[in-house]
Design a protein around this motif. Structure first.
Motif, PDB file in Angstrom:
ATOM      1  N   LEU A  53       0.821  -1.208   0.000  1.00 47.52           N
ATOM      2  CA  LEU A  53       0.000   0.000   0.000  1.00 47.52           C
ATOM      3  C   LEU A  53       0.859   1.263   0.000  1.00 47.52           C
ATOM      4  O   LEU A  53       0.495   2.267  -0.624  1.00 47.52           O
ATOM      5  CB  LEU A  53      -0.954  -0.003   1.193  1.00 47.52           C
ATOM      6  CG  LEU A  53      -2.053  -1.065   1.154  1.00 47.52           C
ATOM      7  CD1 LEU A  53      -2.909  -0.989   2.416  1.00 47.52           C
ATOM      8  CD2 LEU A  53      -2.898  -0.940  -0.097  1.00 47.52           C
ATOM      9  N   ALA A  56       1.808   1.692  -3.512  1.00 54.20           N
ATOM     10  CA  ALA A  56       0.672   2.191  -4.288  1.00 54.20           C
ATOM     11  C   ALA A  56       0.511   3.698  -4.098  1.00 54.20           C
ATOM     12  O   ALA A  56       0.216   4.428  -5.048  1.00 54.20           O
ATOM     13  CB  ALA A  56      -0.607   1.460  -3.883  1.00 54.20           C
ATOM     14  N   ARG A  57       0.747   4.161  -2.900  1.00 53.52           N
ATOM     15  CA  ARG A  57       0.677   5.612  -2.650  1.00 53.52           C
ATOM     16  C   ARG A  57       1.807   6.330  -3.395  1.00 53.52           C
ATOM     17  O   ARG A  57       1.606   7.397  -3.963  1.00 53.52           O
ATOM     18  CB  ARG A  57       0.751   5.900  -1.151  1.00 53.52           C
ATOM     19  CG  ARG A  57       0.571   7.369  -0.841  1.00 53.52           C
ATOM     20  CD  ARG A  57       0.462   7.637   0.621  1.00 53.52           C
ATOM     21  NE  ARG A  57      -0.901   7.337   1.066  1.00 53.52           N
ATOM     22  CZ  ARG A  57      -1.454   7.844   2.143  1.00 53.52           C
ATOM     23  NH1 ARG A  57      -0.770   8.662   2.917  1.00 53.52           N
ATOM     24  NH2 ARG A  57      -2.684   7.529   2.482  1.00 53.52           N
ATOM     25  N   ARG A  78      -2.847   3.268 -10.561  1.00 57.43           N
ATOM     26  CA  ARG A  78      -1.713   2.917  -9.713  1.00 57.43           C
ATOM     27  C   ARG A  78      -1.182   1.557 -10.139  1.00 57.43           C
ATOM     28  O   ARG A  78      -1.942   0.653 -10.472  1.00 57.43           O
ATOM     29  CB  ARG A  78      -2.133   2.852  -8.245  1.00 57.43           C
ATOM     30  CG  ARG A  78      -2.597   4.178  -7.672  1.00 57.43           C
ATOM     31  CD  ARG A  78      -3.174   4.003  -6.283  1.00 57.43           C
ATOM     32  NE  ARG A  78      -4.328   3.090  -6.367  1.00 57.43           N
ATOM     33  CZ  ARG A  78      -4.857   2.442  -5.342  1.00 57.43           C
ATOM     34  NH1 ARG A  78      -4.341   2.564  -4.137  1.00 57.43           N
ATOM     35  NH2 ARG A  78      -5.904   1.650  -5.501  1.00 57.43           N
ATOM     36  N   ASP A 116      -4.606  -0.872 -10.844  1.00 57.03           N
ATOM     37  CA  ASP A 116      -5.987  -0.433 -10.644  1.00 57.03           C
ATOM     38  C   ASP A 116      -6.864  -0.855 -11.810  1.00 57.03           C
ATOM     39  O   ASP A 116      -6.403  -0.964 -12.949  1.00 57.03           O
ATOM     40  CB  ASP A 116      -6.052   1.096 -10.547  1.00 57.03           C
ATOM     41  CG  ASP A 116      -5.866   1.614  -9.137  1.00 57.03           C
ATOM     42  OD1 ASP A 116      -6.471   1.058  -8.209  1.00 57.03           O
ATOM     43  OD2 ASP A 116      -5.112   2.589  -8.969  1.00 57.03           O
ATOM     44  N   GLU A 149      -7.617   4.985  -2.495  1.00 60.69           N
ATOM     45  CA  GLU A 149      -7.099   3.829  -1.772  1.00 60.69           C
ATOM     46  C   GLU A 149      -8.188   2.820  -1.417  1.00 60.69           C
ATOM     47  O   GLU A 149      -7.881   1.686  -1.059  1.00 60.69           O
ATOM     48  CB  GLU A 149      -6.323   4.284  -0.536  1.00 60.69           C
ATOM     49  CG  GLU A 149      -5.035   4.998  -0.937  1.00 60.69           C
ATOM     50  CD  GLU A 149      -4.233   5.544   0.229  1.00 60.69           C
ATOM     51  OE1 GLU A 149      -4.811   5.775   1.319  1.00 60.69           O
ATOM     52  OE2 GLU A 149      -3.025   5.756   0.032  1.00 60.69           O
ATOM     53  N   ASP A 150      -9.445   3.213  -1.553  1.00 61.70           N
ATOM     54  CA  ASP A 150     -10.547   2.272  -1.351  1.00 61.70           C
ATOM     55  C   ASP A 150     -10.645   1.251  -2.485  1.00 61.70           C
ATOM     56  O   ASP A 150     -11.263   0.202  -2.328  1.00 61.70           O
ATOM     57  CB  ASP A 150     -11.883   3.012  -1.230  1.00 61.70           C
ATOM     58  CG  ASP A 150     -12.061   3.677   0.128  1.00 61.70           C
ATOM     59  OD1 ASP A 150     -11.322   3.322   1.073  1.00 61.70           O
ATOM     60  OD2 ASP A 150     -12.940   4.562   0.232  1.00 61.70           O
TER      61      ASP A 150
END
Length: 168
Positions: A53, A56-57, A78, A116, A149-150
């Protein structure tokens, strides 16, 4: 060691064309001793997911930078490349999960690619535009970031990449 490398769709295209991936500044994310210490509990799998994660950010930052370049034609999604490498140096001065690689990652070292879905594109575009403000604590930007991020990242095997890129 499993590392999670932030990327963009354009970077995936270069990976397929060249057969190797060079992370920006050699930066990746992994389950480091410092990341393990940062959590009071959690399995190895859960902590590796936290590192994914973080990658991903970081991908959002790459998307924001790409929005001003030729790669802007690629869909804003992403991308995180999961790879198995022999050595990665922890960089606790940057963050608990940050590691530095000393060179490119070959295609045969890549375990999976996480991308994504098309449904996330609007949220990812909005989040990429406010990622810096979110890092500085802006509550509205953090909310926008949370929307992106959801969305869960889809999993792809390395051999599926040419087909994925063709369908974009």
């Amino acid at each position: 060691m499993r590392v999670y490398l932030p990327a963009t769709i354009g970077m995936l295209r270069r990976l397929v064309a060249e057969g190797k991936f060079s992370p920006v500044s050699g930066t990746g994310f992994a389950l480091t001793p410092m990341l393990r210490e940062a959590y009071t509990s959690g399995s190895t799998e859960e902590l590796e997911y936290a590192a994914l994660l973080d990658a991903a950010r970081a991908s959002l930052r790459l998307i924001a930078a790409d929005s001003e370049t030729a790669d802007a034609a690629d869909p804003p999604r992403r991308v995180v490349i999961s790879a198995d490498v022999d050595a990665a140096a922890p960089r606790p001065d940057l963050d608990a999960a940050v590691v530095r690689l000393d060179g490119p990652v070959a295609l045969d070292q890549i375990a999976a690619v996480h991308v994504d879905s098309p449904e996330a594109e609007a949220a990812v575009t909005a989040a990429a535009a406010v990622i810096d403000a979110a890092d500085l604590g802006d509550p509205d930007a953090e909310f926008t970031l949370g929307d992106a991020e959801d969305h869960e990242l889809a999993w792809y095997a390395p051999q599926e990449l040419p087909f994925l890129l063709e369908l974009l």
